[in-house]
Motif scaffolding. Structure first.
Motif, PDB file in Angstrom:
ATOM      1  N   ASN A  66     -21.655 -16.051   2.632  1.00 19.68           N
ATOM      2  CA  ASN A  66     -22.548 -17.175   2.349  1.00 19.68           C
ATOM      3  C   ASN A  66     -22.437 -18.312   3.346  1.00 19.68           C
ATOM      4  N   TYR A  67     -21.338 -18.380   4.074  1.00 27.29           N
ATOM      5  CA  TYR A  67     -21.135 -19.458   5.046  1.00 27.29           C
ATOM      6  C   TYR A  67     -20.153 -18.970   6.111  1.00 27.29           C
ATOM      7  N   PRO A  68     -20.171 -19.597   7.289  1.00 26.18           N
ATOM      8  CA  PRO A  68     -19.251 -19.170   8.347  1.00 26.18           C
ATOM      9  C   PRO A  68     -17.794 -19.304   7.899  1.00 26.18           C
ATOM     10  N   ASP A  69     -16.987 -18.382   8.310  1.00 21.10           N
ATOM     11  CA  ASP A  69     -15.549 -18.351   8.008  1.00 21.10           C
ATOM     12  C   ASP A  69     -15.228 -18.134   6.534  1.00 21.10           C
ATOM     13  N   GLN A  70     -16.200 -17.694   5.730  1.00 17.36           N
ATOM     14  CA  GLN A  70     -15.904 -17.360   4.337  1.00 17.36           C
ATOM     15  C   GLN A  70     -15.060 -16.100   4.323  1.00 17.36           C
ATOM     16  N   PRO A  71     -13.977 -16.076   3.556  1.00 11.56           N
ATOM     17  CA  PRO A  71     -13.225 -14.820   3.437  1.00 11.56           C
ATOM     18  C   PRO A  71     -14.096 -13.780   2.741  1.00 11.56           C
ATOM     19  N   PRO A  72     -14.098 -12.539   3.207  1.00 11.30           N
ATOM     20  CA  PRO A  72     -14.913 -11.514   2.547  1.00 11.30           C
ATOM     21  C   PRO A  72     -14.457 -11.304   1.106  1.00 11.30           C
ATOM     22  N   VAL A  73     -15.416 -10.999   0.221  1.00 15.02           N
ATOM     23  CA  VAL A  73     -15.052 -10.678  -1.155  1.00 15.02           C
ATOM     24  C   VAL A  73     -14.574  -9.232  -1.208  1.00 15.02           C
ATOM     25  N   ILE A  74     -13.822  -8.908  -2.239  1.00 19.54           N
ATOM     26  CA  ILE A  74     -13.281  -7.557  -2.397  1.00 19.54           C
ATOM     27  C   ILE A  74     -14.327  -6.722  -3.125  1.00 19.54           C
ATOM     28  N   PRO A  75     -14.879  -5.688  -2.483  1.00 18.77           N
ATOM     29  CA  PRO A  75     -15.973  -4.922  -3.104  1.00 18.77           C
ATOM     30  C   PRO A  75     -15.518  -3.748  -3.960  1.00 18.77           C
ATOM     31  N   HIS A  76     -14.263  -3.753  -4.400  1.00 18.77           N
ATOM     32  CA  HIS A  76     -13.757  -2.663  -5.233  1.00 18.77           C
ATOM     33  C   HIS A  76     -12.786  -3.235  -6.258  1.00 18.77           C
ATOM     34  N   SER A  77     -12.439  -2.434  -7.228  1.00 22.26           N
ATOM     35  CA  SER A  77     -11.518  -2.878  -8.272  1.00 22.26           C
ATOM     36  C   SER A  77     -10.111  -3.026  -7.702  1.00 22.26           C
ATOM     37  N   ILE A  78      -9.439  -4.091  -8.100  1.00 19.63           N
ATOM     38  CA  ILE A  78      -8.034  -4.265  -7.708  1.00 19.63           C
ATOM     39  C   ILE A  78      -7.144  -4.306  -8.949  1.00 19.63           C
ATOM     40  N   GLU A  79      -7.685  -3.831 -10.064  1.00 22.26           N
ATOM     41  CA  GLU A  79      -6.912  -3.809 -11.297  1.00 22.26           C
ATOM     42  C   GLU A  79      -5.698  -2.907 -11.118  1.00 22.26           C
ATOM     43  N   GLY A  80      -4.551  -3.425 -11.439  1.00 19.79           N
ATOM     44  CA  GLY A  80      -3.312  -2.669 -11.309  1.00 19.79           C
ATOM     45  C   GLY A  80      -2.686  -2.744  -9.926  1.00 19.79           C
ATOM     46  N   TYR A  81      -3.329  -3.423  -8.971  1.00 23.04           N
ATOM     47  CA  TYR A  81      -2.733  -3.564  -7.639  1.00 23.04           C
ATOM     48  C   TYR A  81      -1.510  -4.469  -7.744  1.00 23.04           C
ATOM     49  N   GLN A  82      -0.460  -4.075  -7.069  1.00 21.27           N
ATOM     50  CA  GLN A  82       0.735  -4.895  -7.067  1.00 21.27           C
ATOM     51  C   GLN A  82       0.739  -5.761  -5.811  1.00 21.27           C
ATOM     52  N   LEU A  83       0.846  -7.063  -6.009  1.00 20.66           N
ATOM     53  CA  LEU A  83       0.986  -8.022  -4.913  1.00 20.66           C
ATOM     54  C   LEU A  83       2.230  -8.840  -5.196  1.00 20.66           C
ATOM     55  N   SER A  84       3.297  -8.529  -4.503  1.00 19.11           N
ATOM     56  CA  SER A  84       4.549  -9.261  -4.692  1.00 19.11           C
ATOM     57  C   SER A  84       5.197  -9.453  -3.335  1.00 19.11           C
ATOM     58  N   VAL A  85       6.329 -10.089  -3.327  1.00 18.62           N
ATOM     59  CA  VAL A  85       7.045 -10.318  -2.068  1.00 18.62           C
ATOM     60  C   VAL A  85       7.413  -8.996  -1.410  1.00 18.62           C
ATOM     61  N   ASN A  86       7.679  -7.983  -2.218  1.00 20.68           N
ATOM     62  CA  ASN A  86       8.123  -6.689  -1.678  1.00 20.68           C
ATOM     63  C   ASN A  86       6.996  -5.684  -1.484  1.00 20.68           C
ATOM     64  N   THR A  87       5.885  -5.834  -2.178  1.00 19.99           N
ATOM     65  CA  THR A  87       4.828  -4.826  -2.156  1.00 19.99           C
ATOM     66  C   THR A  87       3.459  -5.480  -2.050  1.00 19.99           C
ATOM     67  N   ASN A  88       2.601  -4.902  -1.225  1.00 24.13           N
ATOM     68  CA  ASN A  88       1.208  -5.334  -1.141  1.00 24.13           C
ATOM     69  C   ASN A  88       0.362  -4.074  -1.010  1.00 24.13           C
ATOM     70  N   ARG A  89      -0.271  -3.678  -2.103  1.00 28.90           N
ATOM     71  CA  ARG A  89      -1.043  -2.436  -2.111  1.00 28.90           C
ATOM     72  C   ARG A  89      -2.253  -2.507  -1.185  1.00 28.90           C
ATOM     73  N   CYS A  90      -2.790  -3.687  -0.934  1.00 28.47           N
ATOM     74  CA  CYS A  90      -3.944  -3.824  -0.034  1.00 28.47           C
ATOM     75  C   CYS A  90      -3.622  -3.264   1.352  1.00 28.47           C
ATOM     76  N   MET A  91      -2.381  -3.453   1.767  1.00 30.44           N
ATOM     77  CA  MET A  91      -1.990  -3.026   3.113  1.00 30.44           C
ATOM     78  C   MET A  91      -1.968  -1.512   3.258  1.00 30.44           C
ATOM     79  N   SER A  92      -1.927  -0.771   2.160  1.00 30.38           N
ATOM     80  CA  SER A  92      -1.913   0.686   2.272  1.00 30.38           C
ATOM     81  C   SER A  92      -3.237   1.216   2.817  1.00 30.38           C
ATOM     82  N   CYS A  93      -4.311   0.429   2.766  1.00 30.56           N
ATOM     83  CA  CYS A  93      -5.605   0.842   3.329  1.00 30.56           C
ATOM     84  C   CYS A  93      -6.080  -0.072   4.458  1.00 30.56           C
ATOM     85  N   HIS A  94      -5.824  -1.356   4.369  1.00 22.24           N
ATOM     86  CA  HIS A  94      -6.413  -2.321   5.297  1.00 22.24           C
ATOM     87  C   HIS A  94      -5.529  -2.699   6.478  1.00 22.24           C
ATOM     88  N   ARG A  95      -4.284  -2.247   6.500  1.00 24.09           N
ATOM     89  CA  ARG A  95      -3.408  -2.509   7.650  1.00 24.09           C
ATOM     90  C   ARG A  95      -3.972  -1.793   8.874  1.00 24.09           C
TER      91      ARG A  95
END
Length: 163
Positions: A66-95
């Motif tokens: 919608n505007y320049p430099d807007q972070p992209p929205v997540i177009p899929h479900s992230i239910e159950g994704y673990q985001l902690s100091v030790n684990t980031n499930r997003c990185m398993s696909c987007h790294r």
């Protein structure tokens, strides 16, 4: 001044104090009557039904920003994704190393930089918690009306387009 009766001076002081007290009381009552209710329902202990949860948009289609430099929205479900100091499930696909096999878009190179612009071998710790900026998209009506029009809708041509 010295010839005035002391009881008269006391009487004048009492009337002045009485008038001041009357102004304070009536002023406070007038202000209290104009203050709107600031929060909640009349009975906070009342059991009421919860609003239904919105349906998440999970079609894996990247949305236009919608505007320049807007972070992209997540177009899929992230239910159950673990985001902690030790684990980031997003990185398993987007790294960077995983995008070829997963088909997911690579995270921006800015996520591999320090604040000073120095490149890192791995994701910067300040960019590690994705949901601080990126959110899933819900299928809901806007909270406020939005009359925003993109520049392309207003008839402006991109620079170098010949007009």
């Amino acid at each position: 001044m010295r010839s005035q009766d002391p009881s008269r001076r006391l009487s004048r002081r009492l009337w002045t104090l009485f008038a001041l007290a009357l102004c304070l009381v009536t002023g406070t009552v007038a202000i209290a009557q104009t203050v709107p209710q600031l929060s909640g329902r009349p009975s906070p202990m009342e059991n009421t039904g919860a609003e239904p949860l919105p349906r998440w948009i999970v079609d894996d289609i990247q949305r236009m920003r919608n505007y320049p430099d807007q972070p992209p929205v997540i177009p899929h479900s992230i239910e159950g994704y673990q985001l902690s100091v030790n684990t980031n499930r997003c990185m398993s696909c987007h790294r960077r190393e995983m995008t070829e096999g997963s088909g997911a878009p690579m995270i921006s190179v800015t996520h591999y930089m320090t604040r000073e612009g120095q490149m890192l071998a791995d994701v910067s710790p300040r960019r590690y918690f994705c949901t601080a900026c990126h959110v899933p998209q819900a299928d809901t009506r806007p909270l406020v009306p939005n009359m925003f029009k993109d520049m392309s809708e207003l008839g402006f041509k991109p620079a170098g387009s010949g007009q």
